[in-house]
Enzyme design. Sequence first.
Site, mmCIF file in Angstrom:
data_model
loop_
_atom_site.group_PDB
_atom_site.id
_atom_site.type_symbol
_atom_site.label_atom_id
_atom_site.label_comp_id
_atom_site.label_asym_id
_atom_site.label_seq_id
_atom_site.Cartn_x
_atom_site.Cartn_y
_atom_site.Cartn_z
ATOM 1 N N GLU A 182 44.755 -26.957 -46.636
ATOM 2 C CA GLU A 182 45.516 -26.669 -45.419
ATOM 3 C C GLU A 182 45.805 -25.183 -45.307
ATOM 4 O O GLU A 182 46.272 -24.566 -46.258
ATOM 5 C CB GLU A 182 46.819 -27.485 -45.465
ATOM 6 C CG GLU A 182 47.722 -27.325 -44.255
ATOM 7 C CD GLU A 182 48.958 -28.231 -44.359
ATOM 8 O OE1 GLU A 182 48.933 -29.214 -45.130
ATOM 9 O OE2 GLU A 182 49.959 -27.949 -43.678
ATOM 10 N N GLY A 221 55.526 -31.689 -41.458
ATOM 11 C CA GLY A 221 56.988 -31.674 -41.543
ATOM 12 C C GLY A 221 57.493 -30.264 -41.754
ATOM 13 O O GLY A 221 56.756 -29.386 -42.204
ATOM 14 N N LYS A 264 52.578 -30.580 -35.897
ATOM 15 C CA LYS A 264 54.035 -30.514 -36.022
ATOM 16 C C LYS A 264 54.562 -30.355 -34.614
ATOM 17 O O LYS A 264 54.308 -29.310 -33.970
ATOM 18 C CB LYS A 264 54.443 -29.294 -36.856
ATOM 19 C CG LYS A 264 54.136 -29.425 -38.341
ATOM 20 C CD LYS A 264 54.536 -28.178 -39.099
ATOM 21 C CE LYS A 264 54.238 -28.330 -40.585
ATOM 22 N NZ LYS A 264 54.206 -27.029 -41.284
ATOM 23 N N ASP A 319 47.310 -25.635 -39.758
ATOM 24 C CA ASP A 319 48.721 -25.901 -39.463
ATOM 25 C C ASP A 319 49.243 -24.735 -38.616
ATOM 26 O O ASP A 319 49.240 -24.802 -37.370
ATOM 27 C CB ASP A 319 49.470 -26.058 -40.809
ATOM 28 C CG ASP A 319 50.975 -26.170 -40.678
ATOM 29 O OD1 ASP A 319 51.494 -26.094 -39.555
ATOM 30 O OD2 ASP A 319 51.682 -26.332 -41.707
ATOM 31 N N SER A 330 55.168 -33.401 -49.806
ATOM 32 C CA SER A 330 54.744 -32.034 -50.064
ATOM 33 C C SER A 330 55.531 -31.497 -51.249
ATOM 34 O O SER A 330 56.755 -31.510 -51.242
ATOM 35 C CB SER A 330 55.027 -31.203 -48.807
ATOM 36 O OG SER A 330 54.795 -29.844 -49.055
ATOM 37 N N LYS A 339 51.628 -27.277 -52.896
ATOM 38 C CA LYS A 339 51.657 -25.928 -52.353
ATOM 39 C C LYS A 339 50.942 -25.024 -53.352
ATOM 40 O O LYS A 339 51.168 -25.139 -54.568
ATOM 41 C CB LYS A 339 53.098 -25.463 -52.165
ATOM 42 C CG LYS A 339 53.812 -26.200 -51.041
ATOM 43 C CD LYS A 339 53.277 -25.765 -49.689
ATOM 44 C CE LYS A 339 54.070 -26.362 -48.560
ATOM 45 N NZ LYS A 339 53.543 -25.964 -47.247
ATOM 46 N N ASP A 399 48.093 -26.888 -49.806
ATOM 47 C CA ASP A 399 48.504 -26.111 -48.633
ATOM 48 C C ASP A 399 48.813 -24.695 -49.091
ATOM 49 O O ASP A 399 49.698 -24.483 -49.929
ATOM 50 C CB ASP A 399 49.746 -26.754 -47.993
ATOM 51 C CG ASP A 399 50.166 -26.069 -46.696
ATOM 52 O OD1 ASP A 399 49.502 -25.093 -46.288
ATOM 53 O OD2 ASP A 399 51.169 -26.526 -46.094
ATOM 54 N N LYS A 423 50.750 -33.550 -51.568
ATOM 55 C CA LYS A 423 50.272 -32.225 -51.154
ATOM 56 C C LYS A 423 50.901 -31.182 -52.060
ATOM 57 O O LYS A 423 52.119 -31.166 -52.243
ATOM 58 C CB LYS A 423 50.673 -32.005 -49.703
ATOM 59 C CG LYS A 423 50.602 -30.594 -49.196
ATOM 60 C CD LYS A 423 50.722 -30.591 -47.677
ATOM 61 C CE LYS A 423 51.742 -29.597 -47.190
ATOM 62 N NZ LYS A 423 51.869 -29.620 -45.724
HETATM 63 O O1 SMG Z 1 58.930 -31.651 -44.217
HETATM 64 O O2 SMG Z 1 58.143 -32.456 -46.057
HETATM 65 C C1 SMG Z 1 58.313 -31.535 -45.290
HETATM 66 C C2 SMG Z 1 57.747 -30.198 -45.644
HETATM 67 C C3 SMG Z 1 56.280 -30.222 -45.568
HETATM 68 O O3 SMG Z 1 55.069 -28.591 -46.751
HETATM 69 C C4 SMG Z 1 55.673 -28.866 -45.744
HETATM 70 N N1 SMG Z 1 55.817 -27.990 -44.749
HETATM 71 O O4 SMG Z 1 53.272 -25.596 -44.195
HETATM 72 O O5 SMG Z 1 53.222 -27.701 -44.038
HETATM 73 C C5 SMG Z 1 53.832 -26.678 -44.301
HETATM 74 C C6 SMG Z 1 55.250 -26.686 -44.813
HETATM 75 C C7 SMG Z 1 56.106 -25.749 -44.074
HETATM 76 C C8 SMG Z 1 57.502 -25.805 -44.471
HETATM 77 S S1 SMG Z 1 58.195 -24.262 -44.583
HETATM 78 C C9 SMG Z 1 59.858 -24.619 -44.396
HETATM 79 MG MG MG Z 2 51.349 -26.415 -43.864
#
Ligand code: SMG
Ligand code: MG
Length: 370
Positions: free
Chosen positions: A214, A291, A263, A239, A136, A164, A189, A162
Amino acid sequence: MSRVRAIELRLVALPLVRPFRTSFGEETDKVCILARVETDHGVGWGECVAGAEPDFSEEFNEAAWLVLRDLLAPALFAAGDVEPEGVEAAFARVRGNRMAKATLVNAFLDAWLREQGRSLASYLGAERDRVPCGVSVGITPTTEELLAQVEGYLAEGYRRIKLKIAPGLDVERVAAVRRAHPDAPLSVDANAAYRLEDAETLRALDDYDLLMIEQPLHHEDLVEHAELAHLVRTPLCLDESIRSAADARAAISLGSCRIVNIKQGRVGGVLEARRVRDVCRERGVPVWCGGMLETGVGRAVNLALAAMPGFTLPGDTSASARYFHEDLTEPHVLAPDGTMAVPTGTGIGVEPLPERLAACTRRVERLEAP
Ligand code: SMG
Ligand code: MG
């Protein structure tokens, strides 16, 4: 059956290798709660996925600490001899607070499995010893920096990237990455940053052959996600909206998503995560393991989960080096083929290294059964 004798809560902070920016904020350090559970037979570890602020979810570290100390720990002590499902039952009186609950459900399960000499992956019915991994990529100050990061992660072998996104930092950025990597498996995402009125922008993403979008809309807007699903071609993945197996059932029935990010820390632990998987699998909905920038402790749990049947898409199960200069555990390492090993040791298969743990601990509180 095991009885919990003591619980040690610990707030830890680890600097991230690079700031992680999402549509709701930026983190430069990973700050989270770890729980060490002592039963009459052994010890287990659990990691809470709540962050410093109530931004990804209502839960956050200081509140989770209070819930763990004043509600969940006493409930677990009072439960006496239990099996893992009994831990969930002991917590049923407390509504929500799934991240806090997951910490102790997973820690108890770790201790319980260690006592039986069994790995979490085997307990979950995992069928693979390695899992394909995605990564991500946070929102970067510039498109050039985004391209450089994506390039680097692809060179390391990651099987899915992925990105953001946030309003104003979306279509152009995705277009630039797609131009540079015409065949790379890409997803985006939004962390709930858009509204149904933004459907035009989200529809524009259809041109870039994304695996999924996402959590585009608010986490409580299942009906609006279902409406959006009619306006865009790209599959929607949820998510934040999925906090339980019941949520997954509702979202799939409504047509709010075609893919689910699981998750374990968000849904109350690995037992509920398995139920979410079951709901999705019965309905033919692919899932993948999300994650929360976990340390090596939480990541070991994620790797076991990602190895279960039904997890058909690469997860956000990235290597320790993606997050930390030094992880709390022995590092989880990405192989050049973009896979990582599922821990095989008993329980979650890893433990915090004592010196690292001491170095990153901000606070400890020990709770004992009366
Ligand atoms: O653990 O690689 C990881 C992060 C993956 O993008 C990620 N997580 O919305 O999916 C999600 C975000 C939330 C993390 S906010 C701390
Ligand atoms: Mg997410």
